[in-house]
Design a protein around this motif. Structure first.
Motif, PDB file in Angstrom:
ATOM      1  N   ALA A 263       0.840  -1.197   0.000  1.00 35.75           N
ATOM      2  CA  ALA A 263       0.000   0.000   0.000  1.00 35.75           C
ATOM      3  C   ALA A 263       0.875   1.247   0.000  1.00 35.75           C
ATOM      4  O   ALA A 263       1.897   1.300   0.678  1.00 35.75           O
ATOM      5  CB  ALA A 263      -0.910   0.006   1.223  1.00 35.75           C
ATOM      6  N   ASN A 264       0.459   2.234  -0.785  1.00 41.02           N
ATOM      7  CA  ASN A 264       1.141   3.530  -0.815  1.00 41.02           C
ATOM      8  C   ASN A 264       0.392   4.465   0.128  1.00 41.02           C
ATOM      9  O   ASN A 264      -0.758   4.836  -0.131  1.00 41.02           O
ATOM     10  CB  ASN A 264       1.142   4.085  -2.242  1.00 41.02           C
ATOM     11  CG  ASN A 264       1.759   5.471  -2.310  1.00 41.02           C
ATOM     12  OD1 ASN A 264       2.649   5.802  -1.539  1.00 41.02           O
ATOM     13  ND2 ASN A 264       1.272   6.292  -3.228  1.00 41.02           N
ATOM     14  N   ILE A 265       1.007   4.838   1.237  1.00 37.36           N
ATOM     15  CA  ILE A 265       0.349   5.618   2.286  1.00 37.36           C
ATOM     16  C   ILE A 265       0.693   7.102   2.131  1.00 37.36           C
ATOM     17  O   ILE A 265       1.860   7.475   2.056  1.00 37.36           O
ATOM     18  CB  ILE A 265       0.778   5.143   3.683  1.00 37.36           C
ATOM     19  CG1 ILE A 265       0.655   3.619   3.808  1.00 37.36           C
ATOM     20  CG2 ILE A 265      -0.034   5.860   4.754  1.00 37.36           C
ATOM     21  CD1 ILE A 265      -0.737   3.081   3.644  1.00 37.36           C
ATOM     22  N   ILE A 266      -0.336   7.946   2.101  1.00 45.16           N
ATOM     23  CA  ILE A 266      -0.151   9.395   2.024  1.00 45.16           C
ATOM     24  C   ILE A 266      -0.970  10.031   3.143  1.00 45.16           C
ATOM     25  O   ILE A 266      -2.183   9.831   3.217  1.00 45.16           O
ATOM     26  CB  ILE A 266      -0.608   9.958   0.659  1.00 45.16           C
ATOM     27  CG1 ILE A 266       0.104   9.219  -0.494  1.00 45.16           C
ATOM     28  CG2 ILE A 266      -0.352  11.453   0.584  1.00 45.16           C
ATOM     29  CD1 ILE A 266      -0.460   9.539  -1.860  1.00 45.16           C
ATOM     30  N   VAL A 267      -0.300  10.797   4.029  1.00 47.38           N
ATOM     31  CA  VAL A 267      -0.973  11.409   5.167  1.00 47.38           C
ATOM     32  C   VAL A 267      -0.973  12.928   5.024  1.00 47.38           C
ATOM     33  O   VAL A 267       0.058  13.532   4.738  1.00 47.38           O
ATOM     34  CB  VAL A 267      -0.296  11.011   6.500  1.00 47.38           C
ATOM     35  CG1 VAL A 267      -0.944  11.747   7.673  1.00 47.38           C
ATOM     36  CG2 VAL A 267      -0.390   9.502   6.714  1.00 47.38           C
ATOM     37  N   TYR A 268      -2.139  13.536   5.223  1.00 53.48           N
ATOM     38  CA  TYR A 268      -2.284  14.990   5.219  1.00 53.48           C
ATOM     39  C   TYR A 268      -2.713  15.459   6.608  1.00 53.48           C
ATOM     40  O   TYR A 268      -3.503  14.777   7.276  1.00 53.48           O
ATOM     41  CB  TYR A 268      -3.353  15.437   4.217  1.00 53.48           C
ATOM     42  CG  TYR A 268      -3.015  15.169   2.775  1.00 53.48           C
ATOM     43  CD1 TYR A 268      -2.347  16.113   2.006  1.00 53.48           C
ATOM     44  CD2 TYR A 268      -3.383  13.964   2.171  1.00 53.48           C
ATOM     45  CE1 TYR A 268      -2.046  15.862   0.674  1.00 53.48           C
ATOM     46  CE2 TYR A 268      -3.082  13.704   0.846  1.00 53.48           C
ATOM     47  CZ  TYR A 268      -2.410  14.662   0.094  1.00 53.48           C
ATOM     48  OH  TYR A 268      -2.109  14.411  -1.216  1.00 53.48           O
ATOM     49  N   GLU A 269      -2.225  16.611   7.022  1.00 58.21           N
ATOM     50  CA  GLU A 269      -2.676  17.169   8.296  1.00 58.21           C
ATOM     51  C   GLU A 269      -4.122  17.646   8.164  1.00 58.21           C
ATOM     52  O   GLU A 269      -4.968  17.353   9.008  1.00 58.21           O
ATOM     53  CB  GLU A 269      -1.773  18.320   8.725  1.00 58.21           C
ATOM     54  CG  GLU A 269      -2.159  18.893  10.087  1.00 58.21           C
ATOM     55  CD  GLU A 269      -1.195  19.978  10.547  1.00 58.21           C
ATOM     56  OE1 GLU A 269      -1.555  20.696  11.500  1.00 58.21           O
ATOM     57  OE2 GLU A 269      -0.104  20.097   9.973  1.00 58.21           O
ATOM     58  N   THR A 270      -4.398  18.384   7.095  1.00 60.75           N
ATOM     59  CA  THR A 270      -5.754  18.875   6.820  1.00 60.75           C
ATOM     60  C   THR A 270      -6.024  18.773   5.333  1.00 60.75           C
ATOM     61  O   THR A 270      -5.159  19.070   4.504  1.00 60.75           O
ATOM     62  CB  THR A 270      -5.916  20.347   7.256  1.00 60.75           C
ATOM     63  OG1 THR A 270      -5.620  20.467   8.642  1.00 60.75           O
ATOM     64  CG2 THR A 270      -7.344  20.828   7.023  1.00 60.75           C
ATOM     65  N   ILE A 271      -7.236  18.358   4.989  1.00 62.93           N
ATOM     66  CA  ILE A 271      -7.620  18.237   3.579  1.00 62.93           C
ATOM     67  C   ILE A 271      -9.120  18.448   3.483  1.00 62.93           C
ATOM     68  O   ILE A 271      -9.838  18.337   4.490  1.00 62.93           O
ATOM     69  CB  ILE A 271      -7.208  16.855   3.017  1.00 62.93           C
ATOM     70  CG1 ILE A 271      -7.091  16.905   1.504  1.00 62.93           C
ATOM     71  CG2 ILE A 271      -8.179  15.767   3.468  1.00 62.93           C
ATOM     72  CD1 ILE A 271      -6.435  15.673   0.915  1.00 62.93           C
ATOM     73  N   ASP A 272      -9.604  18.784   2.288  1.00 63.65           N
ATOM     74  CA  ASP A 272     -11.049  18.953   2.154  1.00 63.65           C
ATOM     75  C   ASP A 272     -11.761  17.624   2.373  1.00 63.65           C
ATOM     76  O   ASP A 272     -12.672  17.506   3.190  1.00 63.65           O
ATOM     77  CB  ASP A 272     -11.420  19.576   0.800  1.00 63.65           C
ATOM     78  CG  ASP A 272     -10.790  18.863  -0.389  1.00 63.65           C
ATOM     79  OD1 ASP A 272      -9.989  17.918  -0.189  1.00 63.65           O
ATOM     80  OD2 ASP A 272     -11.080  19.250  -1.538  1.00 63.65           O
TER      81      ASP A 272
END
Length: 334
Positions: free
Chosen positions: A83-92
């Motif tokens: 799995a390719n994991i992408i983490v955002y602090e804030t997103i729509d």
């Protein structure tokens, strides 16, 4: 960052029964000095990790304070899970971001197994155009892009199987047993704790679905829900100060769902789905989808098919199979 990840990995998976790992062992395993080990532990603590230190015993990780990071989630994924994991602090919205990535991709199949995770959503979405309340620090919000070379599963079945995967993860990480309300909601102690929204992307040339985005939102800690949600929304944990274990929880969700999808284990998943359903045998109010001109009506739930359709018996005794729509129980308006 590599040093932090290496030390965190050893603390997450200690070789000793009591969970303590000596500074000497960490230095040797990670290929760094004892001073570097101390600095790494200090950095992890500053990020919120709760690490005990005892003379002549070493360090022990006792809580992550809800920290969620790409590296931690990757470390905690099950074997054979790519799995390719992408983490955002804030997103729509994690689903919206997943759609953007699919739209920009030359080959959408290469995004299969990509997971978008957010600390907070400013425009989280649920079914029927509803908003999904997604505050920071109290929940987990993620979307999985599922785009195999051959797409043969309906979005409703993907949603049902994902529901089972989240139930398994809730049991693994928090020791709670959630129930399922057809087709996409998870309940605990009579309140909704999780919603799942699956959206399909169609190839306009073939008319076939070539990609699905499975969005999952879970309320982990109690929070100040908006007035319209306070009576129906609940949380997994009751203590506002509890460790959410979000990296571990995210990894468990991803592992269970992708394993079920990858192994085509849909029949067994649907057996579990039916076991966890609390609608079977109940009288409910059926609210057809907007496109259907039928008025809401009452019916008894007879069962759920292997492809996640709801079998109901109308008041005149006729049975029918529902592919979509909403089911309400009493004052339930989730």
């Amino acid at each position: 960052m590599k040093t932090l990840c290496a030390v965190k990995s050893e603390l997450l998976f200690p070789h000793s029964k009591d969970g303590f790992v000596s500074g000497e062992y960490l230095a040797e395993k990670c290929g760094i000095s004892r001073q570097a080990v101390w600095k790494a532990v200090r950095s992890l603590r500053l990020r919120g990790a709760k690490i005990e230190s005892v003379t002549n015993r070493g360090y022990r990780l006792v809580g992550s304070a809800g920290i969620i990071s790409e590296d931690d989630v990757r470390l905690l994924l099950g074997k054979n899970i790519d799995a390719n994991i992408i983490v955002y602090e804030t997103i729509d919205s994690t689903n919206t971001e997943a759609k953007r990535k699919c739209a920009d991709a030359f080959d959408v199949h290469k995004l299969n197994g990509t997971v978008i995770i957010a600390e907070k959503q400013t425009a989280g979405r649920g079914r029927m155009g509803r908003t999904f309340y997604s505050p920071k620090d109290s929940g987990l919000y993620l979307s999985i892009i599922y785009s195999p070379k051959i797409f043969t599963i309906t979005p409703s079945l993907l949603t049902a199987v994902a529901s089972v995967g989240v139930c398994y993860a809730l049991q693994d990480v928090y020791g709670v047993e959630a129930r399922i309300k057809w087709v996409n909601d998870l309940f605990l102690n009579g309140k909704k704790i999780c919603g799942i929204l699956t959206e399909g992307i169609t190839n306009f040339e073939t008319g076939l679905i070539e990609c699905a985005i499975v969005g999952i939102g879970v309320n982990i800690l109690p929070t100040n829900f908006p007035k319209e949600l306070s009576a129906i929304a609940g949380s997994v944990l009751e203590d506002k100060n509890a460790d959410t274990k979000r990296s571990e929880f995210a990894a468990s969700i991803i592992t269970h769902i992708l394993s079920l999808y990858k192994n085509n284990d849909f029949l067994n998943a649907m057996i579990e789905y039916r076991k966890r359903s609390f609608l079977i045998g109940m009288k409910v109010a059926i609210h057809p989808v907007v496109e259907n001109a039928c008025e809401p009506y009452e019916a008894f739930v007879k069962g759920i098919t292997d492809d996640a359709k709801l079998i109901v018996q109308n008041e005149d005794g006729r049975e029918c199979v529902l592919e979509s729509g909403e089911v309400h129980i009493g004052s339930d308006a989730v």
